[in-house]
Design a protein around this motif. Sequence first.
Motif: not given
Length: 164
Positions: A31, A34-35, A37-39, A41-42, A45
């Motif tokens: 988690k 992934l968070s 990586v997501k952060t 990625e955000d 972006q």
Amino acid sequence: MELLTPSIGNIFWTAVVFLLLVVLLKAFAWKPILSAVKTREDNIQDALNQAKLAKKEMETLKADNERIMREAKIERDAILKEAREIKDRIVAEAKDAAKSEGDKLIEAAKQSIAAEKNAAMADIKSQIGILSVNIAESILKQKLENSEAQNELVQNYLNKSNLN
């Protein structure tokens, strides 16, 4: 060589340790990874979106700058044209004023010359008149010294005046 040959116990414990590692990783590490990586990625972006916005803003600013530059050039040309027209008008007015002043000075000089000429002529006439009277007086004194010449002169004048 025992280590290289697989045994059922080794396989079992390796599988158990692997499954335990997967469960632990899933529970505690998966988690956050992934968070993260997501952060990331955000964030990437958002940075891309901000870059697009900045690019659009730069294009807008560039267009505004070009428009302002065109307007400034137009205004500069208008100001220079107006300055040239003012300069030409001032030069023309100065030429006209100088010509007018020159004409006035020439006219005043002509009048002054004419007045001086008239005064000189009057002075010459006066001097000629005085000189003529003096000459006539001298001539008459000489001619009229005797009474016979006086009578003859008076008779001459009387005859001429009767004829006219």
